[in-house]
Each structure stands twice: as C-alpha cells, then as structure tokens.
Design a protein around this motif. Sequence first.
Motif, mmCIF file in Angstrom:
data_model
loop_
_atom_site.group_PDB
_atom_site.id
_atom_site.type_symbol
_atom_site.label_atom_id
_atom_site.label_comp_id
_atom_site.label_asym_id
_atom_site.label_seq_id
_atom_site.Cartn_x
_atom_site.Cartn_y
_atom_site.Cartn_z
ATOM 1 N N THR A 1 1.149 -0.863 0.118
ATOM 2 C CA THR A 1 0.069 -0.205 0.017
ATOM 3 C C THR A 1 0.432 1.542 -0.105
ATOM 4 N N GLU A 2 2.127 1.001 0.632
ATOM 5 C CA GLU A 2 2.535 2.312 0.119
ATOM 6 C C GLU A 2 3.404 2.690 -0.679
ATOM 7 N N GLU A 3 4.119 1.611 -1.779
ATOM 8 C CA GLU A 3 4.208 1.842 -3.151
ATOM 9 C C GLU A 3 2.858 2.404 -3.406
ATOM 10 N N LEU A 4 1.780 1.897 -3.301
ATOM 11 C CA LEU A 4 0.817 3.252 -4.323
ATOM 12 C C LEU A 4 0.306 3.986 -4.044
ATOM 13 N N ASP A 5 0.670 4.591 -2.981
ATOM 14 C CA ASP A 5 0.532 5.792 -2.581
ATOM 15 C C ASP A 5 1.375 6.528 -2.910
ATOM 16 N N GLU A 6 2.797 6.065 -2.579
ATOM 17 C CA GLU A 6 3.537 7.286 -3.225
ATOM 18 C C GLU A 6 3.273 6.983 -4.635
ATOM 19 N N ALA A 7 2.706 6.506 -5.611
ATOM 20 C CA ALA A 7 2.734 6.262 -6.807
ATOM 21 C C ALA A 7 1.715 7.060 -7.552
ATOM 22 N N ILE A 8 0.879 7.053 -6.486
ATOM 23 C CA ILE A 8 -0.255 7.754 -6.189
ATOM 24 C C ILE A 8 -0.381 9.226 -6.090
ATOM 25 N N GLU A 9 0.420 9.569 -5.188
ATOM 26 C CA GLU A 9 0.290 11.085 -4.949
ATOM 27 C C GLU A 9 1.550 11.652 -6.591
ATOM 28 N N THR A 10 3.109 10.865 -6.821
ATOM 29 C CA THR A 10 3.664 11.645 -7.809
ATOM 30 C C THR A 10 2.371 11.860 -9.331
ATOM 31 N N PHE A 11 1.721 10.911 -9.365
ATOM 32 C CA PHE A 11 1.016 10.795 -10.396
ATOM 33 C C PHE A 11 0.048 11.925 -10.660
ATOM 34 N N ALA A 12 -0.750 12.057 -8.939
ATOM 35 C CA ALA A 12 -1.675 12.629 -9.115
ATOM 36 C C ALA A 12 -0.829 14.486 -9.471
ATOM 37 N N GLN A 13 0.241 15.063 -8.732
ATOM 38 C CA GLN A 13 0.382 16.165 -8.484
ATOM 39 C C GLN A 13 1.058 16.408 -10.432
ATOM 40 N N ASN A 14 1.391 15.566 -11.310
ATOM 41 C CA ASN A 14 1.986 15.598 -12.528
ATOM 42 C C ASN A 14 0.323 15.869 -13.486
ATOM 43 N N LEU A 15 -0.165 15.114 -13.283
ATOM 44 C CA LEU A 15 -1.907 15.559 -13.617
ATOM 45 C C LEU A 15 -2.427 16.784 -13.275
ATOM 46 N N CYS A 16 -2.022 17.465 -12.139
ATOM 47 C CA CYS A 16 -1.702 18.894 -11.960
ATOM 48 C C CYS A 16 -1.412 20.209 -13.044
#
Length: 252
Positions: free
Chosen positions: A188-203
């Motif tokens: 889950t930690e890897e998942l959360d890290e990936a989502i945070e990075t991806f979400a910021q890129n989409l911004c």
Amino acid sequence: MRTEEAYVKKHIENNVATIEFFHPAHNSLPGKILAQLADTITEVGQNDEVLVIVLKSGGNRTFCAGASFTELISINDEQTGEKFFMGFANVINAMRKCPKFIIGRVQGKTVGGGVGLASAMDYCMATKFAAIKLSELNIGIGPFVVGPAVERKLGVSGMSQIAIDANSFYSPEWAQQKGLYTQVYDTTEELDEAIETFAQNLCNYNPQAVKEMKQMFWRGTEDWDELLNERAKISGRLVLSEFTKKKLEKYQ
C-alpha cells in the motif's frame, strides 16, 4: 469499546482532492453513504481549486465489499429495491459526469458494486491484494447496475466471465491484463507513493483539455442516467423473487 462509524470525507491539498469512504462491514456501503459519496464527487468536480480527484476507501485489505447486505435483506417492495440499487448507479454517474480525472486507489479485495466503482475510475491503481469478484448471481440477482461500467473496462468477454463465475476471485494481475488496473504494487505504501506522484503530474495539464478528454473517453455513455435506472429496476424486481428471498434467508 466504541464501534467504528461509516463516513465519507474529503481533503484538498495542492489541487488534489482525496475522497475517502469507509464502513466497518468491509466497506460494504448503505444507501446513505452512497448518496454522500455521489454528492461529494459532484461537489468536488465543480470546485475550480481541484484539478485531480483520488478516490479511496479506509482500512487495509478490502476496497469495497459492494452494497450493504443488511439493507438488501430488508427490501420488501420494488420501489425500495430500485432505490437501493440506484445507490451505486448514482455514484457511477457522478464519476462519469465529473469534469476532472478520477484516480482509483484499490488497496484490497473488491466485490460487486466495488468492481463497478473501480471500473468507473479514469485511471485505477491497485495492490497485489486487490482481487475482484462479481458475486451477484450467488443470491439470484446479477451485476445489472455495475454491468455497463465493468463491460466498458473489461469488455463483454471479461465482464461475462467474472459475472458467470460468481464464486471466484480474479487476481489483480488478471484485472490488469483486462485493463481495469493500470499498475499493481506489492504494498500500500508503494501504491500511495505512486498515486501522489501521478496526481501531481496530472495537475500540470490544462483543465479544459482534461474536461474535453474526459468527455471523449466517456463518449457513448450519454444514456446511462436512463440505462442504469432501468437496470436498477431489474435488480429491484429480482431481489423480491422467491429464489432470492430463500437465498437471503441464510444471511438473516
């Protein structure tokens, strides 16, 4: 000892809105929580501060166990049945109409309506614990309401496979191969890290371009308000059948 209470909550930070739902019964969702979830998605989608939405659930090993069985068992007329099954329909339609990209965070098993939620994400990421199952046939109904969303992601072949094989969980790897999940992570930690990075890129994307792309991706679903309502009526009728009532007696 205080029992954990169900909730829907949102948090906005750095133009990313995180919407989280929870229910102590393996994140199985009653009508009240589903209504709050649909309203929250609609509200956040209209917020100009928000550029990206992350949809997640509380807890560790279950993303969503579908609709509330307690409410399902108590249905005694078609109107109540239709209203019950419109719960997930309204959330799916809110996700479909939302002008922002919705990233799904599926940290654990997901069943029934939960598979519908995962399918309605614009981009869905998961852990190796996120097996999926459409179990509706087991109690004499079918995945009618979530069917259009699941079919849109998995294709008719994939959707029919898991709908017919209602006793089996299908692996996250299978779901990834079929296009439901984009990535599967070990923790889950890897998942959360990936989502945070991806979400910021989409911004960094043009919000108007995102809105237009979202409409493009969902082209052909314009009739879903009516379609999912018709599907909810089918489920509402079937849940009152003698077959289903006998099945549900085992859970009372």
